[in-house]
Motif scaffolding. Structure first.
Motif, PDB file in Angstrom:
ATOM      1  N   ARG A   1       0.823  -1.211   0.000  1.00  0.00           N
ATOM      2  CA  ARG A   1       0.000   0.000   0.000  1.00  0.00           C
ATOM      3  C   ARG A   1       0.854   1.256   0.000  1.00  0.00           C
ATOM      4  O   ARG A   1       0.418   2.324  -0.457  1.00  0.00           O
ATOM      5  CB  ARG A   1      -0.896  -0.032   1.248  1.00  0.00           C
ATOM      6  CG  ARG A   1      -1.825   1.122   1.412  1.00  0.00           C
ATOM      7  CD  ARG A   1      -3.023   1.011   0.518  1.00  0.00           C
ATOM      8  NE  ARG A   1      -4.019   1.993   0.885  1.00  0.00           N
ATOM      9  CZ  ARG A   1      -3.970   3.291   0.586  1.00  0.00           C
ATOM     10  NH1 ARG A   1      -2.960   3.756  -0.116  1.00  0.00           N
ATOM     11  NH2 ARG A   1      -4.925   4.116   0.980  1.00  0.00           N
TER      12      ARG A   1
ATOM     13  N   THR B   1      -4.677  -0.963  -2.734  1.00  0.00           N
ATOM     14  CA  THR B   1      -5.798  -0.116  -2.311  1.00  0.00           C
ATOM     15  C   THR B   1      -7.132  -0.734  -2.701  1.00  0.00           C
ATOM     16  O   THR B   1      -8.084  -0.748  -1.905  1.00  0.00           O
ATOM     17  CB  THR B   1      -5.662   1.285  -2.935  1.00  0.00           C
ATOM     18  OG1 THR B   1      -4.414   1.860  -2.560  1.00  0.00           O
ATOM     19  CG2 THR B   1      -6.789   2.190  -2.472  1.00  0.00           C
TER      20      THR B   1
ATOM     21  N   ILE C   1      -7.947  -3.656  -0.359  1.00  0.00           N
ATOM     22  CA  ILE C   1      -8.386  -3.228   0.971  1.00  0.00           C
ATOM     23  C   ILE C   1      -9.803  -2.671   0.932  1.00  0.00           C
ATOM     24  O   ILE C   1     -10.665  -3.066   1.725  1.00  0.00           O
ATOM     25  CB  ILE C   1      -7.402  -2.179   1.537  1.00  0.00           C
ATOM     26  CG1 ILE C   1      -6.045  -2.828   1.820  1.00  0.00           C
ATOM     27  CG2 ILE C   1      -7.967  -1.545   2.796  1.00  0.00           C
ATOM     28  CD1 ILE C   1      -4.955  -1.848   2.176  1.00  0.00           C
ATOM     29  N   GLU C   2     -10.052  -1.749   0.010  1.00  0.00           N
ATOM     30  CA  GLU C   2     -11.357  -1.094  -0.030  1.00  0.00           C
ATOM     31  C   GLU C   2     -12.469  -2.047  -0.463  1.00  0.00           C
ATOM     32  O   GLU C   2     -13.630  -1.825  -0.142  1.00  0.00           O
ATOM     33  CB  GLU C   2     -11.303   0.107  -0.974  1.00  0.00           C
ATOM     34  CG  GLU C   2     -10.351   1.206  -0.529  1.00  0.00           C
ATOM     35  CD  GLU C   2     -10.691   1.738   0.856  1.00  0.00           C
ATOM     36  OE1 GLU C   2     -11.883   1.729   1.230  1.00  0.00           O
ATOM     37  OE2 GLU C   2      -9.776   2.159   1.572  1.00  0.00           O
ATOM     38  N   THR C   3     -12.117  -3.105  -1.181  1.00  0.00           N
ATOM     39  CA  THR C   3     -13.138  -4.061  -1.617  1.00  0.00           C
ATOM     40  C   THR C   3     -13.510  -5.018  -0.500  1.00  0.00           C
ATOM     41  O   THR C   3     -14.681  -5.131  -0.114  1.00  0.00           O
ATOM     42  CB  THR C   3     -12.648  -4.857  -2.836  1.00  0.00           C
ATOM     43  OG1 THR C   3     -12.382  -3.952  -3.921  1.00  0.00           O
ATOM     44  CG2 THR C   3     -13.691  -5.875  -3.274  1.00  0.00           C
TER      45      THR C   3
ATOM     46  N   ARG D   1     -12.717  -5.190   2.807  1.00  0.00           N
ATOM     47  CA  ARG D   1     -13.082  -4.780   4.167  1.00  0.00           C
ATOM     48  C   ARG D   1     -14.470  -4.145   4.217  1.00  0.00           C
ATOM     49  O   ARG D   1     -14.994  -3.904   5.298  1.00  0.00           O
ATOM     50  CB  ARG D   1     -12.037  -3.819   4.733  1.00  0.00           C
ATOM     51  CG  ARG D   1     -12.086  -2.409   4.193  1.00  0.00           C
ATOM     52  CD  ARG D   1     -11.170  -1.514   4.992  1.00  0.00           C
ATOM     53  NE  ARG D   1     -11.173  -0.145   4.488  1.00  0.00           N
ATOM     54  CZ  ARG D   1     -10.597   0.878   5.108  1.00  0.00           C
ATOM     55  NH1 ARG D   1      -9.959   0.675   6.239  1.00  0.00           N
ATOM     56  NH2 ARG D   1     -10.641   2.087   4.596  1.00  0.00           N
ATOM     57  N   ASN D   2     -15.069  -3.850   3.075  1.00  0.00           N
ATOM     58  CA  ASN D   2     -16.387  -3.230   3.047  1.00  0.00           C
ATOM     59  C   ASN D   2     -17.494  -4.211   2.661  1.00  0.00           C
ATOM     60  O   ASN D   2     -18.638  -3.802   2.442  1.00  0.00           O
ATOM     61  CB  ASN D   2     -16.389  -2.052   2.073  1.00  0.00           C
ATOM     62  CG  ASN D   2     -15.574  -0.877   2.600  1.00  0.00           C
ATOM     63  OD1 ASN D   2     -15.800  -0.411   3.700  1.00  0.00           O
ATOM     64  ND2 ASN D   2     -14.609  -0.416   1.813  1.00  0.00           N
TER      65      ASN D   2
ATOM     66  N   GLU E   1      -4.265  -2.175   6.733  1.00  0.00           N
ATOM     67  CA  GLU E   1      -4.394  -0.775   7.125  1.00  0.00           C
ATOM     68  C   GLU E   1      -3.676  -0.504   8.444  1.00  0.00           C
ATOM     69  O   GLU E   1      -3.095   0.575   8.627  1.00  0.00           O
ATOM     70  CB  GLU E   1      -5.870  -0.409   7.244  1.00  0.00           C
ATOM     71  CG  GLU E   1      -6.557  -0.191   5.911  1.00  0.00           C
ATOM     72  CD  GLU E   1      -5.983   1.006   5.170  1.00  0.00           C
ATOM     73  OE1 GLU E   1      -6.468   2.135   5.358  1.00  0.00           O
ATOM     74  OE2 GLU E   1      -5.032   0.802   4.389  1.00  0.00           O
TER      75      GLU E   1
END
Length: 394
Positions: free
Chosen positions: A114, A126, A129-131, A133-134, A279
């Protein structure tokens, strides 16, 4: 003549004393909690007696009478509920340990990526992570199970790797080891090698701190871990006998199978938790002053060595506390296994055993106690490690 400082204080009521009030309020709070607990206990006992339900843990000695898809120890349907408890505990620990290990490895790699100056690597990390963890973990478990594992081909058309590993919709069949004549010497050699590696790491650290010379500890440790047990194998023979899975009829026989429910659960929890760990790693590395990197470069240290010896050791002091929370979350999220039928503590005790015996309070209490014990054990280990790496001020 008395001064104001030496003037005697006026005697007030005992209730105006802060210490007395503090003790009084604590005693009242304890009495209230005990009374409420006793009321719940007495009310529960009364309701159970009215319904003719006998409380206690004697049911653990009764025969279970149902099969379990995966068990790390021997099990038959005639075994007791107590053995079912042990199997559920081992299955829960298996998911937690495998998930923690792989989530930590993937999380550290993604967290470092990252911060990579390479645009493509940075953006891929990125997006990961954003995919992940949400998306709720239960949905990810469903995805890996229903969309990835179940559509795999059957055992006859399984995907084979080296004629020893077979992947199908029945799971991953792999060789299972058994102890041979050379197992004890091999085990002793491995243990002695691990002790030697620990001594080597401490010596290399002391040498580096005193002289600044860097010893290739990882490569030497790896060489020792391969050479010493390998020499033991040459002297005393093969330490293992292997049971290789073979296709017989419509399924495989022999070896060990990693059922699709376990694979889906481990994959989902690993991918999900690794996104949060990444993160944590990123924030920990960024918390280290940039001057540390500049100082390492001025000393001629390579970026890889700077990251391993300068940045990561300091970043760990920031990473470990939130990392503990992620480990706890992974262990507790393993209870979502009931959604796909993996035989963990929730599925076995809070599900099958509860329905068969009707001992709801005992079954739920046992399940809650297991997760509480696992969580407290993880917290104790991580807190111990956190204290070891914490800065000690003079």
């Amino acid at each position: 003549m008395q001064t104001i400082a030496n003037a005697p204080r006026a005697r007030g009521s005992v209730w105006t004393d802060p210490q007395v009030r503090a003790w009084l309020f604590q005693i009242i709070a304890v009495i209230a909690v005990v009374a409420f607990g006793w009321y719940l206990f007495d009310n529960t006992q009364h309701n159970l007696a009215q319904r003719g339900i006998i409380s206690g843990f004697g049911f653990l000695q009764n025969s279970a009478g149902f099969g379990i898809a995966q068990h790390l120890i021997d099990y038959t349907e005639s075994d007791t509920y107590g053995r079912v408890f042990v199997i559920g505990l081992l299955n829960t620990l298996l998911v937690s340990v495998i998930g923690i290990v792989f989530a930590t490895i993937i999380g550290f790699i993604i967290g470092v990526a990252r911060l990579s100056p390479n645009w493509l690597i940075n953006k891929l990390a990125t997006v990961y992570i954003e995919t992940f963890r949400n998306i709720p973990p239960l949905l990810q478990i469903f995805f890996w199970y229903f969309a990835v594992m179940l559509p795999l081909p059957g055992p006859r058309q399984s995907i084979s790797v080296g004629e020893t590993f077979f992947l199908s919709n029945r799971g991953l069949n792999m060789p299972s080891p058994g102890a041979a004549e050379g197992f004890l010497p091999f085990l002793i050699a491995v243990l002695l090698t691990l002790v030697g590696i620990v001594v080597l790491v401490r010596w290399a650290k002391a040498r580096r701190e005193s002289s600044g010379a860097i010893f290739p500890t990882p490569w030497v440790s790896l060489a020792l871990l391969v050479a010493v047990p390998g020499l033991c194998v040459l002297l005393f023979g093969n330490p293992f006998t292997w049971s290789v899975p073979e296709l017989q009829g419509f399924n495989f026989r022999g070896g060990w199978v990693m059922i699709p429910e376990l694979m889906a659960l481990v994959l989902a929890l690993t991918v999900y938790t690794a996104a949060f760990i990444a993160e944590n790693v990123r924030s920990g590395i960024q918390a280290v002053s940039h001057g540390q990197t500049e100082a390492a470069r001025s000393l001629g240290l390579k970026p890889r060595i700077t990251l391993r010896l300068v940045i990561i050791p300091q970043a760990l002091r920031v990473i470990i506390p939130p990392l503990t929370s992620q480990y706890l979350n992974l262990a507790k999220n393993s209870s979502l296994a009931a959604g796909i039928g993996y035989p963990d503590m929730v599925s076995l005790f809070a599900g099958t055993v509860l329905n068969q015996t009707g001992q709801a309070i005992e079954a739920i209490a046992i399940t809650m106690s297991v997760y509480l014990a696992i969580s407290l054990s993880i917290s104790m280990l991580m807190n111990w490690y956190n204290k070891r790496i914490a800065l000690i001020e003079r």
